[in-house]
Design a protein around this motif. Structure first.
Motif, PDB file in Angstrom:
ATOM      1  N   UNK A  62       0.879  -0.986   0.004  1.00 12.54           N
ATOM      2  CA  UNK A  62       0.034  -0.021  -0.233  1.00 12.54           C
ATOM      3  C   UNK A  62       0.866   1.278  -0.173  1.00 12.54           C
ATOM      4  N   UNK A  63       0.895   1.949  -1.040  1.00 11.04           N
ATOM      5  CA  UNK A  63       1.490   3.308  -1.078  1.00 11.04           C
ATOM      6  C   UNK A  63       0.810   4.444  -0.715  1.00 11.04           C
ATOM      7  N   UNK A  64       1.386   5.361   0.385  1.00 15.13           N
ATOM      8  CA  UNK A  64       0.735   6.595   0.833  1.00 15.13           C
ATOM      9  C   UNK A  64       1.708   7.498   0.181  1.00 15.13           C
ATOM     10  N   UNK A  65       1.239   8.274  -0.768  1.00 16.48           N
ATOM     11  CA  UNK A  65       1.882   9.473  -1.185  1.00 16.48           C
ATOM     12  C   UNK A  65       1.094  10.783  -1.395  1.00 16.48           C
ATOM     13  N   UNK A  66       1.679  11.727  -2.118  1.00 13.94           N
ATOM     14  CA  UNK A  66       1.235  13.067  -2.599  1.00 13.94           C
ATOM     15  C   UNK A  66       1.670  13.334  -4.074  1.00 13.94           C
ATOM     16  N   UNK A  67       0.960  14.637  -4.440  1.00 18.94           N
ATOM     17  CA  UNK A  67       1.388  15.177  -5.746  1.00 18.94           C
ATOM     18  C   UNK A  67       2.295  16.368  -5.554  1.00 18.94           C
ATOM     19  N   UNK A  68       2.288  16.976  -4.293  1.00 20.68           N
ATOM     20  CA  UNK A  68       2.798  18.253  -3.899  1.00 20.68           C
ATOM     21  C   UNK A  68       3.927  18.075  -3.171  1.00 20.68           C
ATOM     22  N   UNK A 176      -2.292  -1.007  -3.758  1.00 18.98           N
ATOM     23  CA  UNK A 176      -3.192   0.121  -3.225  1.00 18.98           C
ATOM     24  C   UNK A 176      -2.359   1.260  -3.130  1.00 18.98           C
ATOM     25  N   UNK A 177      -2.967   2.431  -4.214  1.00 18.14           N
ATOM     26  CA  UNK A 177      -2.429   3.575  -4.292  1.00 18.14           C
ATOM     27  C   UNK A 177      -3.195   4.764  -3.626  1.00 18.14           C
ATOM     28  N   UNK A 178      -2.787   5.324  -2.324  1.00 10.67           N
ATOM     29  CA  UNK A 178      -3.486   6.357  -1.789  1.00 10.67           C
ATOM     30  C   UNK A 178      -2.683   7.696  -2.018  1.00 10.67           C
ATOM     31  N   UNK A 179      -3.352   8.735  -2.529  1.00 13.72           N
ATOM     32  CA  UNK A 179      -2.666  10.115  -2.646  1.00 13.72           C
ATOM     33  C   UNK A 179      -3.407  11.103  -1.869  1.00 13.72           C
ATOM     34  N   UNK A 180      -2.456  11.614  -0.900  1.00 12.48           N
ATOM     35  CA  UNK A 180      -2.859  12.500   0.169  1.00 12.48           C
ATOM     36  C   UNK A 180      -2.984  14.048  -0.468  1.00 12.48           C
ATOM     37  N   UNK A 181      -3.902  14.858  -0.018  1.00 16.27           N
ATOM     38  CA  UNK A 181      -3.945  16.151  -0.575  1.00 16.27           C
ATOM     39  C   UNK A 181      -4.359  16.972   0.866  1.00 16.27           C
ATOM     40  N   UNK A 182      -3.693  18.056   1.067  1.00 18.12           N
ATOM     41  CA  UNK A 182      -3.748  19.068   1.951  1.00 18.12           C
ATOM     42  C   UNK A 182      -5.019  19.819   1.619  1.00 18.12           C
ATOM     43  N   UNK A 202      -1.809  17.120 -12.380  1.00 14.88           N
ATOM     44  CA  UNK A 202      -3.274  16.759 -11.377  1.00 14.88           C
ATOM     45  C   UNK A 202      -3.651  15.481 -12.464  1.00 14.88           C
ATOM     46  N   UNK A 203      -3.210  15.154 -13.589  1.00 20.00           N
ATOM     47  CA  UNK A 203      -3.818  14.043 -14.147  1.00 20.00           C
ATOM     48  C   UNK A 203      -3.444  12.757 -13.445  1.00 20.00           C
ATOM     49  N   UNK A 204      -2.148  12.889 -12.623  1.00 23.35           N
ATOM     50  CA  UNK A 204      -1.642  11.663 -12.220  1.00 23.35           C
ATOM     51  C   UNK A 204      -2.514  11.172 -11.117  1.00 23.35           C
ATOM     52  N   UNK A 205      -3.729  11.850 -10.876  1.00 28.43           N
ATOM     53  CA  UNK A 205      -4.423  11.050  -9.628  1.00 28.43           C
ATOM     54  C   UNK A 205      -4.959   9.880 -10.428  1.00 28.43           C
ATOM     55  N   UNK A 206      -4.984   9.750 -11.662  1.00 24.80           N
ATOM     56  CA  UNK A 206      -5.556   8.684 -12.456  1.00 24.80           C
ATOM     57  C   UNK A 206      -4.875   7.232 -11.937  1.00 24.80           C
ATOM     58  N   UNK A 207      -3.870   7.355 -11.397  1.00 24.74           N
ATOM     59  CA  UNK A 207      -3.001   6.137 -11.131  1.00 24.74           C
ATOM     60  C   UNK A 207      -3.642   5.886  -9.733  1.00 24.74           C
ATOM     61  N   UNK A 208      -4.138   6.654  -8.880  1.00 24.79           N
ATOM     62  CA  UNK A 208      -4.468   6.403  -7.403  1.00 24.79           C
ATOM     63  C   UNK A 208      -5.695   5.588  -7.421  1.00 24.79           C
ATOM     64  N   UNK A 209      -5.863   4.729  -6.442  1.00 30.15           N
ATOM     65  CA  UNK A 209      -7.260   4.109  -6.030  1.00 30.15           C
ATOM     66  C   UNK A 209      -8.129   4.906  -5.403  1.00 30.15           C
ATOM     67  N   UNK A 210      -7.450   5.488  -4.361  1.00 32.59           N
ATOM     68  CA  UNK A 210      -8.412   6.735  -3.459  1.00 32.59           C
ATOM     69  C   UNK A 210      -7.528   7.879  -3.183  1.00 32.59           C
ATOM     70  N   UNK A 211      -8.259   9.041  -3.174  1.00 31.12           N
ATOM     71  CA  UNK A 211      -7.792  10.507  -2.576  1.00 31.12           C
ATOM     72  C   UNK A 211      -8.185  10.659  -1.407  1.00 31.12           C
ATOM     73  N   UNK A 212      -7.096  10.958  -0.424  1.00 22.60           N
ATOM     74  CA  UNK A 212      -7.600  11.260   1.013  1.00 22.60           C
ATOM     75  C   UNK A 212      -7.166  12.801   1.122  1.00 22.60           C
TER      76      UNK A 212
END
Length: 372
Positions: A62-68, A176-182, A202-212
Protein backbone atom coordinates in the motif's frame (compact mmCIF):
# COMPACT_ATOMS: atom_id res chain seq x y z
CA UNK A 1 16.19 31.93 13.54
CA UNK A 2 14.44 33.51 16.56
CA UNK A 3 11.53 35.77 15.70
CA UNK A 4 8.82 37.21 17.90
CA UNK A 5 6.02 36.33 15.53
CA UNK A 6 5.67 33.24 13.34
CA UNK A 7 7.11 34.04 9.96
CA UNK A 8 5.02 33.52 6.85
CA UNK A 9 8.26 33.21 4.94
CA UNK A 10 9.10 29.92 3.28
CA UNK A 11 11.81 29.11 0.75
CA UNK A 12 12.03 32.06 -1.64
CA UNK A 13 11.01 30.02 -4.62
CA UNK A 14 7.66 29.33 -2.95
CA UNK A 15 6.87 33.04 -3.05
CA UNK A 16 6.59 32.61 -6.81
CA UNK A 17 3.96 29.85 -6.44
CA UNK A 18 1.09 32.18 -5.60
CA UNK A 19 -2.05 31.90 -7.68
CA UNK A 20 -2.25 35.68 -8.26
CA UNK A 21 1.40 36.57 -8.64
CA UNK A 22 2.28 40.31 -8.51
CA UNK A 23 3.41 41.70 -11.87
CA UNK A 24 6.87 42.51 -10.53
CA UNK A 25 7.51 38.81 -9.89
CA UNK A 26 6.29 37.55 -13.26
CA UNK A 27 9.69 37.78 -15.04
CA UNK A 28 11.29 35.54 -12.43
CA UNK A 29 8.39 33.08 -12.59
CA UNK A 30 8.55 32.88 -16.39
CA UNK A 31 12.05 31.42 -16.15
CA UNK A 32 10.76 28.79 -13.75
CA UNK A 33 7.85 28.03 -16.06
CA UNK A 34 10.28 27.18 -18.86
CA UNK A 35 12.21 24.88 -16.54
CA UNK A 36 8.94 23.25 -15.47
CA UNK A 37 8.42 22.16 -19.08
CA UNK A 38 11.70 20.23 -19.03
CA UNK A 39 10.81 18.79 -15.63
CA UNK A 40 7.48 17.54 -16.96
CA UNK A 41 9.19 15.81 -19.89
CA UNK A 42 11.70 14.20 -17.55
CA UNK A 43 8.98 12.93 -15.21
CA UNK A 44 7.02 11.49 -18.13
CA UNK A 45 10.08 9.72 -19.53
CA UNK A 46 10.95 8.31 -16.11
CA UNK A 47 7.44 6.98 -15.58
CA UNK A 48 7.42 5.37 -19.02
CA UNK A 49 10.74 3.66 -18.36
CA UNK A 50 9.73 2.27 -14.96
CA UNK A 51 6.34 1.22 -16.26
CA UNK A 52 8.21 -1.13 -18.59
CA UNK A 53 10.76 -2.21 -15.94
CA UNK A 54 8.60 -2.24 -12.80
CA UNK A 55 8.40 -5.22 -10.47
CA UNK A 56 5.90 -6.51 -7.93
CA UNK A 57 6.56 -7.49 -4.33
CA UNK A 58 5.53 -10.88 -2.90
CA UNK A 59 3.35 -9.19 -0.27
CA UNK A 60 0.45 -6.75 -0.48
CA UNK A 61 1.81 -3.23 -0.82
CA UNK A 62 0.00 0.00 0.00
CA UNK A 63 1.55 3.30 -1.09
CA UNK A 64 0.86 6.53 0.81
CA UNK A 65 1.99 9.56 -1.16
CA UNK A 66 1.07 12.95 -2.57
CA UNK A 67 1.36 15.16 -5.64
CA UNK A 68 2.98 18.21 -4.06
CA UNK A 69 6.08 19.14 -2.11
CA UNK A 70 5.54 20.05 1.51
CA UNK A 71 3.58 18.40 4.26
CA UNK A 72 0.25 16.71 3.69
CA UNK A 73 0.29 14.48 6.76
CA UNK A 74 1.75 11.42 5.01
CA UNK A 75 3.72 10.17 8.00
CA UNK A 76 0.89 10.44 10.59
CA UNK A 77 -1.47 8.83 8.07
CA UNK A 78 1.00 6.00 7.41
CA UNK A 79 1.09 5.23 11.15
CA UNK A 80 -2.70 5.51 11.37
CA UNK A 81 -3.14 3.05 8.51
CA UNK A 82 -0.52 0.62 9.78
CA UNK A 83 -2.09 0.51 13.24
CA UNK A 84 -5.56 0.12 11.74
CA UNK A 85 -4.47 -2.88 9.69
CA UNK A 86 -2.82 -4.32 12.80
CA UNK A 87 -6.16 -3.97 14.61
CA UNK A 88 -7.64 -6.28 11.99
CA UNK A 89 -5.09 -8.93 12.97
CA UNK A 90 -2.73 -8.35 10.04
CA UNK A 91 1.05 -8.53 10.25
CA UNK A 92 2.17 -5.15 8.92
CA UNK A 93 5.50 -3.52 8.15
CA UNK A 94 6.47 -0.04 6.97
CA UNK A 95 9.09 0.88 4.40
CA UNK A 96 10.35 4.44 4.05
CA UNK A 97 13.05 6.07 2.00
CA UNK A 98 14.45 7.68 5.15
CA UNK A 99 14.84 11.08 3.52
CA UNK A 100 18.07 12.87 4.47
CA UNK A 101 19.27 10.07 6.71
CA UNK A 102 22.98 9.40 7.07
CA UNK A 103 24.44 7.51 4.14
CA UNK A 104 24.74 3.76 4.45
CA UNK A 105 26.32 1.06 2.31
CA UNK A 106 23.44 -1.29 3.04
CA UNK A 107 20.69 -1.43 0.43
CA UNK A 108 18.11 -1.66 3.21
CA UNK A 109 18.20 -1.36 6.99
CA UNK A 110 15.85 -2.43 9.75
CA UNK A 111 15.61 0.68 11.88
CA UNK A 112 12.88 -0.32 14.32
CA UNK A 113 10.83 -3.26 15.55
CA UNK A 114 8.56 -3.77 18.52
CA UNK A 115 8.39 -0.01 19.01
CA UNK A 116 12.14 0.18 19.65
CA UNK A 117 14.46 2.28 17.50
CA UNK A 118 17.53 0.20 16.67
CA UNK A 119 19.66 3.00 15.20
CA UNK A 120 20.03 6.73 15.78
CA UNK A 121 17.51 9.18 14.27
CA UNK A 122 20.32 10.42 12.02
CA UNK A 123 20.79 6.89 10.64
CA UNK A 124 17.06 6.21 10.38
CA UNK A 125 15.81 9.58 9.14
CA UNK A 126 13.59 11.74 11.31
CA UNK A 127 10.25 10.54 9.92
CA UNK A 128 10.97 6.78 10.24
CA UNK A 129 12.33 7.45 13.74
CA UNK A 130 9.12 9.30 14.59
CA UNK A 131 7.00 6.42 13.30
CA UNK A 132 8.91 4.00 15.52
CA UNK A 133 7.53 5.88 18.56
CA UNK A 134 3.94 5.04 17.63
CA UNK A 135 4.09 1.78 15.68
CA UNK A 136 5.10 -1.61 17.06
CA UNK A 137 5.73 -3.40 13.77
CA UNK A 138 8.98 -3.58 11.79
CA UNK A 139 10.17 -0.47 9.91
CA UNK A 140 12.83 -0.54 7.21
CA UNK A 141 14.47 2.24 5.22
CA UNK A 142 15.65 1.78 1.67
CA UNK A 143 16.02 3.99 -1.37
CA UNK A 144 14.66 1.14 -3.48
CA UNK A 145 11.51 0.13 -1.66
CA UNK A 146 11.64 -3.47 -2.91
CA UNK A 147 14.91 -3.93 -1.00
CA UNK A 148 13.17 -2.80 2.17
CA UNK A 149 10.24 -5.16 1.58
CA UNK A 150 12.61 -8.09 0.97
CA UNK A 151 14.43 -7.29 4.22
CA UNK A 152 11.19 -7.23 6.21
CA UNK A 153 10.03 -10.47 4.59
CA UNK A 154 13.11 -12.26 5.93
CA UNK A 155 12.09 -11.41 9.50
CA UNK A 156 8.91 -13.44 9.31
CA UNK A 157 5.57 -13.65 7.53
CA UNK A 158 3.94 -10.35 6.54
CA UNK A 159 0.42 -9.67 5.33
CA UNK A 160 1.00 -6.11 4.12
CA UNK A 161 3.67 -3.46 3.76
CA UNK A 162 2.89 0.25 3.75
CA UNK A 163 5.27 2.44 1.77
CA UNK A 164 5.60 6.00 3.09
CA UNK A 165 5.90 8.76 0.45
CA UNK A 166 5.97 6.37 -2.49
CA UNK A 167 3.47 7.60 -5.08
CA UNK A 168 6.33 8.65 -7.39
CA UNK A 169 8.25 5.40 -6.74
CA UNK A 170 6.77 3.77 -9.83
CA UNK A 171 9.56 1.21 -10.20
CA UNK A 172 7.56 -0.96 -7.78
CA UNK A 173 4.03 -1.99 -8.64
CA UNK A 174 1.69 -1.57 -5.70
CA UNK A 175 -1.69 -3.06 -4.89
CA UNK A 176 -3.26 0.07 -3.41
CA UNK A 177 -2.24 3.65 -4.19
CA UNK A 178 -3.42 6.35 -1.80
CA UNK A 179 -2.79 10.02 -2.62
CA UNK A 180 -3.05 12.56 0.18
CA UNK A 181 -4.06 16.16 -0.52
CA UNK A 182 -3.82 18.97 2.02
CA UNK A 183 -7.17 20.70 2.31
CA UNK A 184 -5.53 23.93 3.48
CA UNK A 185 -2.61 23.99 1.01
CA UNK A 186 -4.30 22.46 -2.01
CA UNK A 187 -2.20 22.45 -5.19
CA UNK A 188 -0.89 26.00 -5.07
CA UNK A 189 -0.82 27.54 -8.54
CA UNK A 190 -1.16 24.09 -10.11
CA UNK A 191 2.22 24.22 -11.89
CA UNK A 192 4.90 21.56 -11.72
CA UNK A 193 8.31 22.15 -10.15
CA UNK A 194 10.05 24.55 -10.11
CA UNK A 195 7.26 26.91 -11.23
CA UNK A 196 4.85 25.47 -8.68
CA UNK A 197 4.61 22.88 -5.91
CA UNK A 198 3.45 19.94 -8.07
CA UNK A 199 5.65 16.85 -8.33
CA UNK A 200 3.32 15.64 -11.07
CA UNK A 201 0.36 17.08 -12.88
CA UNK A 202 -3.11 16.66 -11.44
CA UNK A 203 -3.80 14.06 -14.12
CA UNK A 204 -1.57 11.68 -12.16
CA UNK A 205 -4.45 11.06 -9.73
CA UNK A 206 -5.67 8.63 -12.40
CA UNK A 207 -3.11 6.16 -10.99
CA UNK A 208 -4.57 6.41 -7.50
CA UNK A 209 -7.11 4.04 -6.01
CA UNK A 210 -8.31 6.71 -3.59
CA UNK A 211 -7.70 10.34 -2.71
CA UNK A 212 -7.54 11.27 0.97
CA UNK A 213 -8.20 14.95 1.67
CA UNK A 214 -6.32 15.78 4.86
CA UNK A 215 -7.61 18.64 6.98
CA UNK A 216 -5.79 20.22 9.90
CA UNK A 217 -8.76 22.44 10.70
CA UNK A 218 -6.58 25.56 10.55
CA UNK A 219 -8.08 27.35 7.56
CA UNK A 220 -10.42 27.33 4.59
CA UNK A 221 -10.03 24.81 1.79
CA UNK A 222 -7.54 25.78 -0.92
CA UNK A 223 -8.77 23.11 -3.34
CA UNK A 224 -10.58 24.80 -6.22
CA UNK A 225 -13.89 23.37 -7.45
CA UNK A 226 -12.37 22.48 -10.84
CA UNK A 227 -9.59 20.55 -9.06
CA UNK A 228 -12.02 18.79 -6.75
CA UNK A 229 -14.02 17.70 -9.80
CA UNK A 230 -10.91 15.94 -11.14
CA UNK A 231 -10.31 14.30 -7.77
CA UNK A 232 -13.84 12.93 -7.57
CA UNK A 233 -13.13 10.76 -10.61
CA UNK A 234 -11.54 8.51 -7.97
CA UNK A 235 -12.69 7.53 -4.48
CA UNK A 236 -12.40 10.67 -2.32
CA UNK A 237 -12.08 10.10 1.41
CA UNK A 238 -11.61 12.65 4.18
CA UNK A 239 -9.38 12.59 7.24
CA UNK A 240 -8.39 15.03 9.94
CA UNK A 241 -5.02 15.43 11.61
CA UNK A 242 -5.37 17.17 14.96
CA UNK A 243 -3.45 17.48 18.25
CA UNK A 244 -4.18 14.63 20.67
CA UNK A 245 -1.74 15.24 23.50
CA UNK A 246 1.60 16.69 24.46
CA UNK A 247 4.63 14.40 24.62
CA UNK A 248 7.37 14.89 27.19
CA UNK A 249 10.58 12.93 27.75
CA UNK A 250 10.44 10.97 31.00
CA UNK A 251 13.54 8.90 31.90
CA UNK A 252 14.39 8.50 28.22
CA UNK A 253 10.87 7.46 27.20
CA UNK A 254 8.08 9.48 25.63
CA UNK A 255 5.12 10.10 27.93
CA UNK A 256 1.84 11.68 26.85
CA UNK A 257 0.29 14.48 28.91
CA UNK A 258 -2.94 16.45 28.39
CA UNK A 259 -3.10 19.42 26.03
CA UNK A 260 -2.82 22.03 28.76
CA UNK A 261 -1.48 25.06 26.89
CA UNK A 262 -4.19 27.61 27.69
CA UNK A 263 -2.56 30.92 28.66
CA UNK A 264 0.93 29.43 28.91
CA UNK A 265 3.88 31.26 27.37
CA UNK A 266 5.19 29.02 24.60
CA UNK A 267 8.29 29.04 22.44
CA UNK A 268 7.67 27.03 19.27
CA UNK A 269 10.64 25.21 17.73
CA UNK A 270 10.35 23.44 14.39
CA UNK A 271 12.17 22.29 11.29
CA UNK A 272 9.32 22.08 8.80
CA UNK A 273 8.80 23.04 5.17
CA UNK A 274 5.75 25.08 6.22
CA UNK A 275 5.22 25.55 9.97
CA UNK A 276 2.07 27.66 9.61
CA UNK A 277 -0.30 24.78 10.48
CA UNK A 278 1.83 23.99 13.55
CA UNK A 279 1.51 27.57 14.79
CA UNK A 280 -2.22 27.62 14.06
CA UNK A 281 -2.71 24.48 16.14
CA UNK A 282 -0.84 26.01 19.08
CA UNK A 283 -2.99 29.12 18.90
CA UNK A 284 -6.17 27.04 18.72
CA UNK A 285 -5.04 25.47 21.99
CA UNK A 286 -4.91 29.01 23.45
CA UNK A 287 -1.14 29.00 23.83
CA UNK A 288 0.50 32.41 24.24
CA UNK A 289 2.96 32.05 21.36
CA UNK A 290 5.61 34.56 22.35
CA UNK A 291 8.32 33.47 19.91
CA UNK A 292 9.44 30.85 17.45
CA UNK A 293 12.68 29.27 16.33
CA UNK A 294 12.44 28.19 12.70
CA UNK A 295 14.89 25.78 11.08
CA UNK A 296 14.97 24.19 7.60
CA UNK A 297 12.91 21.08 6.92
CA UNK A 298 14.55 17.88 8.29
CA UNK A 299 17.08 20.02 10.17
CA UNK A 300 19.89 18.20 11.99
CA UNK A 301 20.11 19.94 15.35
CA UNK A 302 23.50 20.84 16.83
CA UNK A 303 24.76 21.89 20.25
CA UNK A 304 24.63 25.47 19.02
CA UNK A 305 20.94 25.01 18.21
CA UNK A 306 20.34 23.57 21.67
CA UNK A 307 21.99 26.63 23.19
CA UNK A 308 19.83 28.91 21.03
CA UNK A 309 16.73 27.15 22.34
CA UNK A 310 17.97 27.45 25.92
CA UNK A 311 18.59 31.19 25.49
CA UNK A 312 15.20 31.77 23.88
CA UNK A 313 13.22 29.84 26.49
CA UNK A 314 14.21 31.98 29.47
CA UNK A 315 10.99 34.00 29.49
CA UNK A 316 8.71 31.10 28.59
CA UNK A 317 6.78 28.44 30.45
CA UNK A 318 7.69 25.67 28.04
CA UNK A 319 9.04 24.84 24.58
CA UNK A 320 6.78 23.02 22.14
CA UNK A 321 8.14 21.29 19.07
CA UNK A 322 6.94 18.59 16.64
CA UNK A 323 7.36 14.85 17.01
CA UNK A 324 9.66 14.86 14.00
CA UNK A 325 11.90 17.40 15.72
CA UNK A 326 11.70 15.82 19.18
CA UNK A 327 13.34 12.61 17.95
CA UNK A 328 16.42 14.74 17.17
CA UNK A 329 16.24 17.10 20.14
CA UNK A 330 15.74 14.49 22.86
CA UNK A 331 19.43 13.60 22.95
CA UNK A 332 20.28 17.07 24.26
CA UNK A 333 19.99 17.98 27.96
CA UNK A 334 17.06 20.30 28.71
CA UNK A 335 15.55 21.20 32.08
CA UNK A 336 13.02 18.65 33.26
CA UNK A 337 9.50 19.11 31.87
CA UNK A 338 10.53 22.05 29.69
CA UNK A 339 10.51 20.48 26.21
CA UNK A 340 7.30 19.05 24.76
CA UNK A 341 6.08 17.90 21.36
CA UNK A 342 2.61 18.18 19.90
CA UNK A 343 1.27 14.67 19.39
CA UNK A 344 -0.95 14.50 16.30
CA UNK A 345 -3.70 12.00 15.63
CA UNK A 346 -5.41 11.09 12.36
CA UNK A 347 -9.11 10.36 12.43
CA UNK A 348 -11.66 9.37 9.77
CA UNK A 349 -15.40 8.94 10.03
CA UNK A 350 -16.93 5.46 10.01
CA UNK A 351 -18.11 5.61 6.39
CA UNK A 352 -14.69 6.55 5.02
CA UNK A 353 -12.82 4.02 7.16
CA UNK A 354 -15.18 1.33 5.89
CA UNK A 355 -14.41 2.27 2.28
CA UNK A 356 -10.68 2.27 3.04
CA UNK A 357 -10.87 -1.14 4.76
CA UNK A 358 -12.86 -2.65 1.90
CA UNK A 359 -10.41 -1.29 -0.67
CA UNK A 360 -7.36 -2.82 1.02
CA UNK A 361 -8.96 -6.05 2.20
CA UNK A 362 -10.44 -6.61 -1.24
CA UNK A 363 -6.96 -6.51 -2.76
CA UNK A 364 -5.68 -8.97 -0.16
CA UNK A 365 -8.06 -11.69 -1.37
CA UNK A 366 -6.89 -11.40 -4.98
CA UNK A 367 -4.34 -14.04 -6.17
CA UNK A 368 -0.84 -12.59 -6.36
CA UNK A 369 2.76 -13.56 -6.98
CA UNK A 370 6.04 -11.71 -6.97
CA UNK A 371 7.62 -10.83 -10.28
CA UNK A 372 10.56 -12.90 -11.29
Amino acid sequence: MLINEPSPSRPRIERLWQRDLPARLLPAWMGLAAAAGFYRVGVSARHLYWKLMSRRAPVLTVSVGNLTVGGTGKTPFTVFLARRLQSHGLRVGIVSRGYRRARSKARAELIADGGTLKVSPEEAGDEPAMMAKSFTGPIAVARRRLDGIELLSKLGPLDAVIMDDAFQHVRLNRDVDLVLVSNERGFGNGWMLPAGPMRESLRAVGRADAIVVMSSGTGASAIRPSQMKKLTARNVLHASVRPRALVVIDNGAWRETPLGLGGRRVLAVSGLADPSAFYAMLRELDADLIGVLEYPDHHAYTNADRQAVMNAMRDTDLVVTTEKDLVKLERFPFPRDSLYALKLEVTMDAADTRVLDELIMGRMTAPRAADA
